[in-house]
Design an enzyme around this catalytic site. Structure first.
Site, PDB file in Angstrom:
ATOM      1  N   GLY A 100       0.818  -1.191   0.000  1.00 57.21           N
ATOM      2  CA  GLY A 100       0.000   0.000   0.000  1.00 57.21           C
ATOM      3  C   GLY A 100       0.860   1.253   0.000  1.00 57.21           C
ATOM      4  CD  GLN A 131       0.779   7.936  -3.976  1.00 55.14           C
ATOM      5  OE1 GLN A 131       1.598   8.057  -4.887  1.00 55.14           O
ATOM      6  NE2 GLN A 131      -0.529   7.991  -4.194  1.00 55.14           N
ATOM      7  CB  VAL A 132       7.310   7.142  -4.199  1.00 53.00           C
ATOM      8  CG1 VAL A 132       7.195   8.635  -3.887  1.00 53.00           C
ATOM      9  CG2 VAL A 132       8.755   6.764  -4.491  1.00 53.00           C
ATOM     10  CE1 TYR A 155      17.410   6.281  -0.913  1.00 53.91           C
ATOM     11  CE2 TYR A 155      17.439   6.972   1.388  1.00 53.91           C
ATOM     12  CZ  TYR A 155      18.106   6.530   0.265  1.00 53.91           C
ATOM     13  OH  TYR A 155      19.460   6.329   0.307  1.00 53.91           O
ATOM     14  CG  HIS A 156      13.382   1.251   1.730  1.00 52.32           C
ATOM     15  ND1 HIS A 156      12.684   1.563   2.873  1.00 52.32           N
ATOM     16  CD2 HIS A 156      12.495   0.603   0.921  1.00 52.32           C
ATOM     17  CE1 HIS A 156      11.441   1.131   2.766  1.00 52.32           C
ATOM     18  NE2 HIS A 156      11.304   0.544   1.588  1.00 52.32           N
ATOM     19  CG  LEU A 179       3.464   1.554   9.479  1.00 55.01           C
ATOM     20  CD1 LEU A 179       4.323   2.596  10.158  1.00 55.01           C
ATOM     21  CD2 LEU A 179       2.193   1.319  10.279  1.00 55.01           C
ATOM     22  CG  LEU A 185       8.337  -1.138  10.800  1.00 53.81           C
ATOM     23  CD1 LEU A 185       9.570  -0.337  11.225  1.00 53.81           C
ATOM     24  CD2 LEU A 185       7.575  -1.601  12.027  1.00 53.81           C
ATOM     25  CB  CYS A 229       4.141   8.913   2.161  1.00 57.92           C
ATOM     26  SG  CYS A 229       5.427   8.016   3.073  1.00 57.92           S
TER      27      CYS A 229
END
EC number: 2.3.1.181
Length: 215
Positions: free
Chosen positions: A71, A73-74, A76-77, A138, A151, A168
């Site tokens: 679920g 939007q975009v 970053y990790h 999340l 998360l 997001c």
């Protein structure tokens, strides 16, 4: 109260193989499979949720973009961000989706409180915030009553790539991290505290560390 929650500590791993392993675990698990949470960091990557819109990717540049089935939007990790993938039998736990999200948010809020950081959730924008800035995101997917994805908590990372997107889906959303609020921080310690809070708020009796790979 559920029995035992298993944790896998995976270290730094590329995003896409972990995504495929999550999907595989969720598809192949049985009604008796132990619930697991995978704790991981990822090299720099933007991930686009199911509802993701291209206009929220402003200037991704040299950072890869991966389309996912979670679920939201975009986001970053990157290294220094603690990601937890929640592979739970939600139907067996007896939670609705909103309750599951609320329990995860409360676990994060209590974790941050243990560092004297006052955080809160927003009913219309899942995640955890400190003075309006987002510190944890999340994004879940429920398939056949089982959850995957999870998360991402900003601990001690380079926040600059968030400026290449509308995090997001919110233009101008400020991002923050635990290091900037609580001083020098050890990711291993945060990981341990997060484990304890998730066990508590998801109502498990105990936890264990699982060994072996996710292939």
């Amino acid at each position: 109260m559920s029995a035992c929650l298993g944790f896998r500590e995976l270290g730094l791993q590329p995003y896409e193989p972990v995504l495929e392993a999550m999907r595989r675990f969720t598809e192949q698990r049985s009604p008796d499979s132990q619930d697991e949470i995978w704790l991981v960091e990822h090299p720099a990557v933007f991930t686009q949720g199911q509802a993701g819109k291209a206009e929220h990717l402003l200037v991704p540049g040299d950072i890869p973009v991966v389309q996912t089935d979670r679920g939201g939007q975009v986001t970053y990790h990157g290294p220094g961000q603690l990601v937890a993938y929640l592979l739970l039998d939600v139907r067996r736990l007896g939670f609705g989706v909103r309750e599951l999200v609320s329990r995860i948010e409360l676990a994060l809020i209590d974790l941050l409180a243990s560092y004297a950081v006052q955080a809160s959730a927003k009913p219309d924008a899942p995640g955890v915030y400190v003075d309006g800035a987002k510190i944890a995101s999340l994004g879940l997917r429920i398939r056949n009553g089982r959850s995957f994805h999870g998360l991402a908590l900003n601990v001690d990372m380079d926040l600059a790539p968030f400026r290449r997107i509308n995090p997001c889906g919110y233009a101008g959303l400020a991002m923050t991290q635990l290091r900037d609020l609580a001083g020098p921080i050890e990711l291993d310690e945060v990981r341990t505290r997060l484990r304890g809070q998730l066990v508590k708020h998801l109502d498990y009796a105990e936890q264990t560390t699982l060994t072996g790979g996710i292939d």
